[in-house]
Scaffold this motif. Structure first.
Motif, PDB file in Angstrom:
ATOM      1  N   TRP A  99       5.730  12.099   0.829  1.00  0.00           N
ATOM      2  CA  TRP A  99       5.334  11.591   2.138  1.00  0.00           C
ATOM      3  C   TRP A  99       4.866  12.683   3.094  1.00  0.00           C
ATOM      4  CZ3 TRP A  99       4.044   7.015   3.835  1.00  0.00           C
ATOM      5  CH2 TRP A  99       4.493   5.881   3.171  1.00  0.00           C
TER       6      TRP A  99
ATOM      7  N   ARG B  63       1.369  12.790   4.719  1.00  0.00           N
ATOM      8  CA  ARG B  63       1.094  11.694   5.651  1.00  0.00           C
ATOM      9  C   ARG B  63       1.878  11.840   6.946  1.00  0.00           C
ATOM     10  NH1 ARG B  63       1.364  10.266   0.448  1.00  0.00           N
ATOM     11  NH2 ARG B  63      -0.280   8.953  -0.442  1.00  0.00           N
TER      12      ARG B  63
ATOM     13  N   LEU C 271       9.286   9.158   9.312  1.00  0.00           N
ATOM     14  CA  LEU C 271       9.716   9.187   7.923  1.00  0.00           C
ATOM     15  C   LEU C 271      10.642   8.006   7.625  1.00  0.00           C
ATOM     16  CD1 LEU C 271      10.033  10.433   5.126  1.00  0.00           C
ATOM     17  CD2 LEU C 271      11.814  11.929   6.062  1.00  0.00           C
TER      18      LEU C 271
ATOM     19  N   ALA D 222       8.624   4.963   7.246  1.00  0.00           N
ATOM     20  CA  ALA D 222       7.844   4.972   6.005  1.00  0.00           C
ATOM     21  C   ALA D 222       8.719   4.614   4.801  1.00  0.00           C
ATOM     22  CB  ALA D 222       7.205   6.340   5.803  1.00  0.00           C
TER      23      ALA D 222
END
Length: 328
Positions: free
Chosen positions: A82, A85, A207, A210
């Motif tokens: 991740w 992103r 985070l 996500a």
């Protein structure tokens, strides 16, 4: 991408031994934390109250300052995927050679370079202590590198996967950083799949969103909360691992191998024909980690109670004239 720990790779190289493989291809503690799982952790969804208990235990164990955010995830590898992103960047420097998944995760999203030292500008990724060399960057050096301007306020990503062995080197929660913590290595429970990210609250919020709801399983929450709160076990284990690492170094030295780095969970040795030594040990049922980019390197994990088995195999290999002489 090759990794340690997959015994299917070992079986392709040598016949499985009668007494089972001794897997020394990873840097996993051979003395696993005595985990216990309450039955309800398996029969109901992960509870917010228990996740909060896990995060509180992690804050204490990792000395996370109050102003920093912390997120739990199903292993640090999930977080690594991740990162591009969460912290978009045009150029990323990975300080290496190191864990190859970092460069692989960034490659589709940014210009990625590898360097021996921290760069003067741009986003940097450093593993501290490093895998496989064991190199430790001083906290002051890392904090200074994290003060420069960077996208989303993150100038430095620090993977402290082996940081439990060198807590004095941690910079968890330092401004300008995003720090990763791996649970399974030090506690000897990699199958639990638990890791943490520590950084600015807004980045940690993104985070968490996500990863979504119930990112960490109920059993992982319970095991992690208990282990991270067990300060006595942690302190005792650090001393034990240091003693066992010294004993491993003695065995490796007696076999004519030169230790050039590592941590208390693995040693990096140099020899003339690492691939040959790797194959020879496999024939004795011992699986190690070699590196295509460094043909003289071999990583050997801490064997714990199986140290005599490794010593006997190395002696047999040496007597069979496998080239293990340190290069001049």
């Amino acid at each position: 991408m090759p990794h340690g720990g997959d015994l299917a790779d070992a079986a392709r190289l040598a016949a499985p031994p009668e007494d089972g493989w001794l897997d020394l291809s990873t840097g996993i503690n051979p003395h696993a934390y005595p985990a216990a799982i309450p039955p309800e952790a398996l029969t109901r969804l992960p509870q917010r109250s228990r996740l909060n208990a896990l995060l509180a235990a992690a804050r204490t164990a990792y000395a996370v300052p109050p102003g920093a955010g912390i997120v739990a995830a199903p292993g640090t590898q999930a977080i690594i995927q991740w990162l591009p992103r969460l912290v978009p960047a045009e150029r990323v420097t990975v300080v290496g050679p190191t864990y190859a998944e970092h460069a692989a995760a960034w490659h589709p999203h940014a210009a990625t370079a590898e360097a021996d030292e921290l760069p003067a500008e741009g986003l940097a990724v450093v593993v501290n202590p490093n895998n496989p060399t064991g190199r430790v960057h001083a906290p002051g050096t890392l904090r200074a590198a994290a003060t420069r301007d960077a996208p989303d306020g993150v100038a430095l990503i620090v993977d402290e996967a082996f940081g439990d062995l060198a807590p004095e080197a941690s910079i968890a929660g330092a401004p300008g950083t995003l720090v990763l913590k791996s649970f399974g290595k030090f506690f000897g429970l990699p199958g639990v799949r638990l890791g943490f990210a520590i950084g600015a609250p807004d980045v940690m919020g993104r985070l968490s969103a996500a990863l979504g709801s119930w990112a960490v399983s109920g059993p992982a929450i319970e095991i992690g909360a208990a282990a991270l709160a067990d300060a006595a076990w942690i302190a005792t284990m650090r001393r034990q691992l240091a003693d066992e690492r010294a004993a491993l170094d003695a065995v490796l030295g007696a076999a004519g191998l030169t230790v050039i780095g590592g941590t208390d969970l693995f040693r990096l040795v140099e020899c003339r024909d690492a691939a040959g030594l790797h194959r020879a040990l496999a024939r004795h049922g011992i699986w190690t980690r070699r590196f295509e980019h460094a043909p003289r390197w071999l990583r050997i994990g801490l064997p714990g109670a199986a140290l005599p088995r490794l010593a006997a195999a190395l002696e047999a290999v040496t007597h069979a004239s496998i080239a293990t002489r340190t290069p001049s």
